[in-house]
Design a protein around this motif. Structure first.
Motif, PDB file in Angstrom:
ATOM      1  N   GLY A   1       6.268   2.105   4.154  1.00  0.00           N
ATOM      2  CA  GLY A   1       5.107   2.925   4.491  1.00  0.00           C
ATOM      3  C   GLY A   1       5.459   4.377   4.740  1.00  0.00           C
ATOM      4  O   GLY A   1       4.940   4.997   5.650  1.00  0.00           O
TER       5      GLY A   1
ATOM      6  N   LYS B   1      -0.572   6.278   8.823  1.00  0.00           N
ATOM      7  CA  LYS B   1       0.261   7.227   8.077  1.00  0.00           C
ATOM      8  C   LYS B   1       1.609   7.460   8.753  1.00  0.00           C
ATOM      9  O   LYS B   1       2.193   8.528   8.644  1.00  0.00           O
ATOM     10  CB  LYS B   1      -0.476   8.544   7.831  1.00  0.00           C
TER      11      LYS B   1
ATOM     12  N   ARG C   1       0.846  -1.197   0.000  1.00  0.00           N
ATOM     13  CA  ARG C   1       0.000   0.000   0.000  1.00  0.00           C
ATOM     14  C   ARG C   1       0.879   1.244   0.000  1.00  0.00           C
ATOM     15  O   ARG C   1       1.962   1.243   0.546  1.00  0.00           O
ATOM     16  CB  ARG C   1      -0.884   0.022   1.242  1.00  0.00           C
ATOM     17  N   ARG C   2       0.386   2.311  -0.556  1.00  0.00           N
ATOM     18  CA  ARG C   2       1.142   3.558  -0.553  1.00  0.00           C
ATOM     19  C   ARG C   2       1.132   4.200   0.823  1.00  0.00           C
ATOM     20  O   ARG C   2       2.110   4.775   1.258  1.00  0.00           O
ATOM     21  CB  ARG C   2       0.560   4.519  -1.583  1.00  0.00           C
ATOM     22  N   PHE C   3       0.004   4.138   1.529  1.00  0.00           N
ATOM     23  CA  PHE C   3      -0.113   4.732   2.855  1.00  0.00           C
ATOM     24  C   PHE C   3      -0.417   3.656   3.886  1.00  0.00           C
ATOM     25  O   PHE C   3      -1.199   2.757   3.622  1.00  0.00           O
ATOM     26  CB  PHE C   3      -1.244   5.770   2.900  1.00  0.00           C
ATOM     27  N   THR C   4       0.172   3.767   5.047  1.00  0.00           N
ATOM     28  CA  THR C   4      -0.221   2.895   6.148  1.00  0.00           C
ATOM     29  C   THR C   4      -1.476   3.490   6.764  1.00  0.00           C
ATOM     30  O   THR C   4      -1.772   4.668   6.582  1.00  0.00           O
ATOM     31  CB  THR C   4       0.895   2.800   7.207  1.00  0.00           C
TER      32      THR C   4
ATOM     33  N   SER D   1       4.671   6.782   2.993  1.00  0.00           N
ATOM     34  CA  SER D   1       3.533   7.598   2.538  1.00  0.00           C
ATOM     35  C   SER D   1       3.939   8.754   1.639  1.00  0.00           C
ATOM     36  O   SER D   1       3.461   9.872   1.789  1.00  0.00           O
ATOM     37  CB  SER D   1       2.741   8.103   3.750  1.00  0.00           C
TER      38      SER D   1
END
Length: 58
Positions: free
Chosen positions: A29, A13, A7-10, A31
């Motif tokens: 992560g 965040k 994923r791009r963001f946790t 972001s």
């Protein structure tokens, strides 16, 4: 089942720096802030695996 790390963001965040098992670590992560906070995450990961960080050459 484990959560994928692609994923791009946790959700929180915040970066993830953790030991997965005896030989694997993850630092991910960021972001989209890799340039801004990547060095600090790298330092945290190095400390976790027992490395020493020095900002002075040699």
């Amino acid at each position: 089942m484990s959560t994928p790390i692609n994923r791009r963001f946790t959700e929180s965040k915040t970066p993830v720096v953790q030991q997965l098992d005896e030989h694997r670590y993850v630092a991910a992560g960021l972001s989209g802030m890799g340039i801004a906070i990547g060095m600090e995450v790298g330092r945290s990961a190095a400390e976790m695996i027992g490395g020493k960080y020095s900002d002075r050459p040699g």
